[in-house]
Design a protein around this motif. Structure first.
Motif, PDB file in Angstrom:
ATOM      1  N   ASP A   1       0.831  -1.009   0.006  1.00 17.49           N
ATOM      2  CA  ASP A   1       0.124   0.060   0.279  1.00 17.49           C
ATOM      3  C   ASP A   1       0.814   1.095   0.125  1.00 17.49           C
ATOM      4  O   ASP A   1       0.568   2.117  -0.494  1.00 17.49           O
ATOM      5  N   LEU A   2       1.882   1.112   0.475  1.00 18.25           N
ATOM      6  CA  LEU A   2       2.763   2.208   0.844  1.00 18.25           C
ATOM      7  C   LEU A   2       3.675   2.655  -0.721  1.00 18.25           C
ATOM      8  O   LEU A   2       3.653   3.958  -1.133  1.00 18.25           O
ATOM      9  N   VAL A   3       4.083   1.335  -1.387  1.00 19.24           N
ATOM     10  CA  VAL A   3       4.528   1.874  -2.621  1.00 19.24           C
ATOM     11  C   VAL A   3       3.635   2.165  -3.643  1.00 19.24           C
ATOM     12  O   VAL A   3       4.067   2.778  -4.741  1.00 19.24           O
ATOM     13  N   LEU A   4       2.580   1.848  -3.601  1.00 23.07           N
ATOM     14  CA  LEU A   4       1.335   2.323  -4.459  1.00 23.07           C
ATOM     15  C   LEU A   4       0.924   3.739  -4.258  1.00 23.07           C
ATOM     16  O   LEU A   4       0.189   4.118  -4.945  1.00 23.07           O
ATOM     17  N   GLY A   5       1.402   4.201  -3.194  1.00 22.84           N
ATOM     18  CA  GLY A   5       0.878   5.592  -2.766  1.00 22.84           C
ATOM     19  C   GLY A   5      -0.188   5.937  -2.068  1.00 22.84           C
ATOM     20  O   GLY A   5      -0.722   6.793  -1.956  1.00 22.84           O
ATOM     21  N   PHE A   6      -0.772   4.568  -1.694  1.00 20.44           N
ATOM     22  CA  PHE A   6      -2.071   4.743  -0.825  1.00 20.44           C
ATOM     23  C   PHE A   6      -1.963   5.467   0.484  1.00 20.44           C
ATOM     24  O   PHE A   6      -2.775   6.028   0.992  1.00 20.44           O
ATOM     25  N   LEU A   7      -0.677   5.088   1.243  1.00 17.52           N
ATOM     26  CA  LEU A   7      -0.604   5.785   2.463  1.00 17.52           C
ATOM     27  C   LEU A   7       0.262   6.683   2.481  1.00 17.52           C
ATOM     28  O   LEU A   7       1.491   6.872   1.857  1.00 17.52           O
ATOM     29  N   ASN A   8       0.418   7.608   3.444  1.00 13.15           N
ATOM     30  CA  ASN A   8       1.284   8.913   3.769  1.00 13.15           C
ATOM     31  C   ASN A   8       2.388   8.515   4.690  1.00 13.15           C
ATOM     32  O   ASN A   8       2.070   8.109   5.922  1.00 13.15           O
ATOM     33  N   LYS A   9       3.594   8.354   4.306  1.00 12.03           N
ATOM     34  CA  LYS A   9       4.536   8.119   4.882  1.00 12.03           C
ATOM     35  C   LYS A   9       5.118   8.690   6.099  1.00 12.03           C
ATOM     36  O   LYS A   9       5.539   8.431   7.179  1.00 12.03           O
TER      37      LYS A   9
ATOM     38  N   GLY B   1     -13.436  11.305  -7.471  1.00 10.81           N
ATOM     39  CA  GLY B   1     -12.152  10.395  -7.594  1.00 10.81           C
ATOM     40  C   GLY B   1     -11.497  10.402  -8.822  1.00 10.81           C
ATOM     41  O   GLY B   1     -12.325  10.944  -9.830  1.00 10.81           O
ATOM     42  N   PRO B   2     -10.327  10.223  -8.901  1.00 12.06           N
ATOM     43  CA  PRO B   2      -9.662   9.657  -8.068  1.00 12.06           C
ATOM     44  C   PRO B   2      -9.161  10.613  -6.949  1.00 12.06           C
ATOM     45  O   PRO B   2      -8.912  11.918  -6.979  1.00 12.06           O
ATOM     46  N   ALA B   3      -9.173  10.180  -5.741  1.00 11.68           N
ATOM     47  CA  ALA B   3      -8.615  10.672  -4.501  1.00 11.68           C
ATOM     48  C   ALA B   3      -8.318   9.824  -3.257  1.00 11.68           C
ATOM     49  O   ALA B   3      -8.700   8.826  -3.280  1.00 11.68           O
ATOM     50  N   ILE B   4      -7.683  10.485  -2.532  1.00 13.09           N
ATOM     51  CA  ILE B   4      -7.146   9.735  -1.215  1.00 13.09           C
ATOM     52  C   ILE B   4      -7.815  10.701  -0.101  1.00 13.09           C
ATOM     53  O   ILE B   4      -7.235  11.991   0.029  1.00 13.09           O
ATOM     54  N   ILE B   5      -8.536  10.306   1.091  1.00 10.21           N
ATOM     55  CA  ILE B   5      -8.783  11.047   2.070  1.00 10.21           C
ATOM     56  C   ILE B   5      -8.100  10.498   3.388  1.00 10.21           C
ATOM     57  O   ILE B   5      -8.412   9.460   3.705  1.00 10.21           O
TER      58      ILE B   5
END
Length: 434
Positions: A223-231, A402-406
């Motif tokens: 999920d981190l590699v795909l950009g879904f998570l904020n590091k 979307g696309p969007a991340i909340i």
């Protein structure tokens, strides 16, 4: 003096705290400390949380604990006795109660006679699903929680039993749990395909990106590699996520053996887990007369809202709801169990985050927008410059496409193209798939 009730979910990966007052205001925190680390550290974290919220020990009139852990029963009882003893030494006078898998509230001495009854109770997720299902007025609802080490699915329909005395029937026929979570190890099976391994990165070093010595890739790493998570925002930034460590683990154990890129390996892993969970949900709904298209999907857990929209798409479901406190659903459910067992106290019909930014007086542009991040959505592995929103800054009736991340402090919502979201009056995020 305000009256507060404190709930703790002792998990495999994280411990969740929820404090609820009479007005329905929720104070929430998720911490990386668990019983596997130190009971003393856990008590310190409880004290820090109360101090942060400016709540005195004397103001907490009930303390309920659930154990979402796989632990030897005797060890669990010993840890709980130590926890209660240290809390009393810190000034607590409220007796600690435990939630059983059958929806009862018991003391430690009572639990010692049947310690199996307090381990991994699924009742928290079931009760939380019921509460929000009634609030949303959804007749057909699939409740999905994906946590660190397990996933939970509950089916709720017009035919679901509602009385407290029928909880066992609901748990037997409407609830399934399986070992899929953010800390699920990813590997290559005998047929050469990418698959989930039975082992988890808990208790122990956790995902490779946690930088605690973990070597093997997990769903969280993907999920981190795909950009879904904020590091920089995982658990309020308590655990900075190391992207390079996640990439290295995926490259070594998945991408290089398969002859594919790190991003493709992460995408395959994410798709495999979503397809697996969708299959499990179909199996659970097989006997119901309603079609899946008539359901809404209620998403909980740290990883549930990350993958819920794609799972819903695979099932043909067109509405996903991510409610208030989605990342701490089990702990919230234990408070609902407590209310079922206490006729003098009821859960308010509406819950809200205590001290949360209230954007009702906001003017000007859409202030919830935090910025943009490269996210891999499509199978052609072309990164998208995806807008990132702060959930706290979204007003009731605001909509976004979307696309969007909340992002919230306990969970992240990932929306794909051809979808839009609206914040309802209860501050539940409703996502519609087109």
């Amino acid at each position: 003096m305000s009256r507060y009730r404190f709930s703790i979910d002792l998990g495999e990966t994280f411990t969740d705290f929820v404090i609820l007052d009479e007005a329905g205001r929720l104070s929430i925190k998720k911490i990386p400390t668990t019983l596997y680390d130190s009971v003393g550290n856990l008590v310190q974290e409880i004290g820090h949380f109360l101090a942060e919220k400016q709540i005195g020990v004397a103001e907490v009139e009930a303390l309920v604990v659930g154990m979402s852990v796989h632990m030897q029963p005797a060890m669990a009882i010993n840890c709980l006795r130590e926890l209660e003893s240290l809390l009393q030494a810190a000034g607590w006078r409220t007796p600690m109660k435990l939630v059983t898998g059958h929806g009862k509230v018991v003391t430690i001495d009572e639990a010692a006679d049947d310690p199996e009854s307090i381990l991994s109770p699924r009742i928290g997720g079931l009760m939380t699903g019921r509460y929000f299902g009634e609030q949303l007025e959804q007749k057909n609802l699939i409740v999905l929680r994906i946590g660190g080490s397990s996933a939970f699915v509950s089916l709720q329909t017009d035919f679901s039993p509602r009385s407290p005395s029928s909880l066992d029937q609901s748990l037997d026929y409407q609830v399934k749990s399986f070992d899929i979570g953010g800390n699920s190890y990813l590997g290559i099976g005998e047929n050469g395909n990418l698959e989930l391994l039975p082992e988890h990165a808990t208790p122990g070093p956790g995902p490779a990106c946690f930088d605690r010595g973990g070597e093997y890739p997990t769903l969280t790493d993907a999920d981190l590699v795909l950009g879904f998570l904020n590091k920089n925002y995982f658990l309020y930034g308590a655990i900075p996520l190391k992207l390079e460590l996640a990439k290295n683990a995926i490259f070594k154990h998945l991408a290089e053996p398969l002859g594919i890129s790190v991003e493709e390996a992460a995408m395959r892993a994410s798709n495999e887990i979503e397809a697996t969970i969708a299959t499990r949900i179909r199996a659970l709904t097989h006997s119901t007369p309603a079609r899946l298209e008539t359901y809404s999907l209620l998403a909980f857990g740290g990883a549930g809202p990350v993958h819920a929209c794609e799972i819903a798409r695979l099932l043909g479901i067109t509405q996903v709801v991510v409610p208030v406190g989605a990342g701490v659903s089990s702990a919230l459910g234990y408070l609902l169990v407590l209310a079922e067992n206490d006729p003098d106290w009821a859960i308010p019909a509406t819950l809200q985050r205590a001290g949360y930014y209230n954007p009702s007086n906001r003017s000007g542009d859409f202030h919830a927008l935090k910025g943009y991040r490269s996210v891999y959505y499509e199978k052609d592995l072309t990164p998208c410059g995806c807008p990132i929103y702060d959930r706290a800054g979204i007003r009731a009736d605001d909509t976004l496409s979307g696309p969007a991340i909340i992002e919230g402090p306990e969970s992240t919502v990932v929306m794909r193209e051809k979808s839009y979201a609206r914040m309802d009056q209860f501050r539940n995020l409703r996502i519609y798939l087109r």
